[in-house]
Design an enzyme around this catalytic site. Sequence first.
Site, short mmCIF file in Angstrom:
data_model
loop_
_atom_site.label_atom_id
_atom_site.label_comp_id
_atom_site.label_asym_id
_atom_site.label_seq_id
_atom_site.Cartn_x
_atom_site.Cartn_y
_atom_site.Cartn_z
CG ASN A 10 -0.35 4.56 3.61
OD1 ASN A 10 -0.68 5.19 4.51
ND2 ASN A 10 -0.69 3.48 3.06
CG ASP A 32 -1.41 1.85 6.45
OD1 ASP A 32 -1.54 0.92 7.02
OD2 ASP A 32 -2.11 2.75 6.07
CG ASP A 67 -2.45 0.90 0.88
OD1 ASP A 67 -2.39 1.38 -0.14
OD2 ASP A 67 -2.86 1.19 1.81
P1 ADP Z 1 -4.49 3.66 8.05
O1 ADP Z 1 -4.02 2.23 7.91
O2 ADP Z 1 -5.92 3.93 8.91
O3 ADP Z 1 -4.61 4.08 6.70
P2 ADP Z 1 -2.05 4.98 8.84
O4 ADP Z 1 -0.97 4.28 9.52
O5 ADP Z 1 -1.95 5.33 7.47
O6 ADP Z 1 -3.50 4.54 9.10
O7 ADP Z 1 -2.25 6.51 9.45
C1 ADP Z 1 -3.46 7.34 9.20
C2 ADP Z 1 -2.81 8.64 8.86
O8 ADP Z 1 -2.57 9.25 10.28
C3 ADP Z 1 -1.65 8.86 8.07
O9 ADP Z 1 -1.96 9.00 6.76
C4 ADP Z 1 -0.93 9.98 8.60
O10 ADP Z 1 -1.84 11.32 8.13
C5 ADP Z 1 -1.30 9.98 10.08
N1 ADP Z 1 -0.11 9.39 10.92
C6 ADP Z 1 -0.06 8.25 11.08
N2 ADP Z 1 1.32 7.77 11.50
C7 ADP Z 1 1.84 9.00 11.93
C8 ADP Z 1 3.13 9.57 12.48
N3 ADP Z 1 3.79 8.54 13.20
N4 ADP Z 1 3.23 10.82 12.41
C9 ADP Z 1 2.37 11.62 12.00
N5 ADP Z 1 1.07 11.42 11.59
C10 ADP Z 1 0.83 10.20 11.47
MG MG Z 2 -2.66 4.90 5.53
#
Ligand code: ADP
Ligand code: MG
Length: 417
Positions: free
Chosen positions: A154, A167, A149
């Site tokens: 991400n 992610d 993905d």
């Molecule tokens: P999902 O699996 O629901 O897509 P993600 O892990 O991609 O979850 O996180 C969703 C969003 O949260 C990311 O696209 C980003 O905008 C924000 N995010 C996630 N992790 C971080 C981080 N370590 N620092 C800042 N923002 C984050």
């Molecule tokens: Mg994501």
Amino acid sequence: MAKEEEDDKLPDKHAAKEFYAKYEPKEILGRGISSTVRRCIDKETGKEYAAKIIDLSSDSPSEMTSLEATKQEIEILRHVVGHPYIIELQDVFESPTFIFLVFELCKNGELFDYLTSVVALSEKKTRYIMKQILEGVRHIHSKNVVHRDLKPENILLDDNLNIKITDFGFAKQLIDAEELQDLCGTPGYLAPETLRCNMIEDSPGYSFEVDIWACGVIMYTLLVGCPPFWHRKQMVMLRNIMEGKFSFSSPEWNDISDAPKDLITKLLVVDPKSRISIEDALTHPFFHTMLFDQDIASLKQSLRRDSRRYSKISQIALKIHHRVFDPRQKFQWAIRVVRAMVRIQRLKYTPEPLSLETARFDPYRLRLLRKVVDGCAFRVYGHWVKKGEGQNRAALFENLPKTDLKQIYVNNLNNFT
Ligand code: ADP
Ligand code: MG
């Protein structure tokens, strides 16, 4: 939002005592289907983190539960840890209804948001970002993990504006020469072999090469601000992907040199076996240009959200958005445009000097004007700025819920077979 309202949405304190004992949750940074990511502060050290809070309450017993999926995500995150371009998982807390994954905080947010703010990246910046992405992916693959993905949403930017791949919700560790079949990821970034094995019987499965394809889609999108295969009819988009049908014919590509085009052409090869390897991609002539510390310093400066350029475009866009007419600002802007035009005409290496006359009839041909026009339009109209040849910047906002993929597949299956 009122504080109580924010707190209302926070997981029940009793269900997650340990997390609340250690961290103070703050504002929302991002959201997924069943997760919310919040900034949080370690009460003892004052250090900031990002907590991905996964709601387990909507789990249905028939499908792979969020609990199982999150456990797999945690296992993979721990397996790929220890690389500068991979997000670091700091802490995990489990309660019967929520799981908390505490990550290092990436204050500069998603590469997606940065790209949206600047519309497109220069070759230099693209080189800087793509090198890191490819190195991060090389590390993930060296651990036998396929991400599945990869997309600008991400990929996060940390304090030093280094990228962090995040992610791992769809990531999978492959055993031996295992091939995958499942249809998962985000439509515009899906590799042809992923679609083929789901649509055409007896097609082979897919493997690590899907991530290399996604790097090609990302690189194309970074350079011009619109993705290579987007079409408003999803079925046509999927067919374009399967046929590897994309082009460099939109006007933005006129200013871009051959090396990045060549690399994209090698990344977006339909046959996964003939697609360039990560190793070869990293030694491609596009990356031969040395990046000196000096270059990187200025690059980082311009990448910063509070940089002058960013705030100038934001101000202008805000003005348009709020329909405020400021004659002084408008006059200054006109002077700036004329000055820029003169500078462009004086440029020794501008292949085709453009006159003010040209700018009046076809302003979009001028890179500078194009950037400003796109930047403003992007902010005001966002998702419906139309581009030529069936392409549309809307695709940047294509972030369909992951669970919708199956539906798209079912809807489109008949059209393909
Ligand atoms: P999902 O699996 O629901 O897509 P993600 O892990 O991609 O979850 O996180 C969703 C969003 O949260 C990311 O696209 C980003 O905008 C924000 N995010 C996630 N992790 C971080 C981080 N370590 N620092 C800042 N923002 C984050
Ligand atoms: Mg994501």
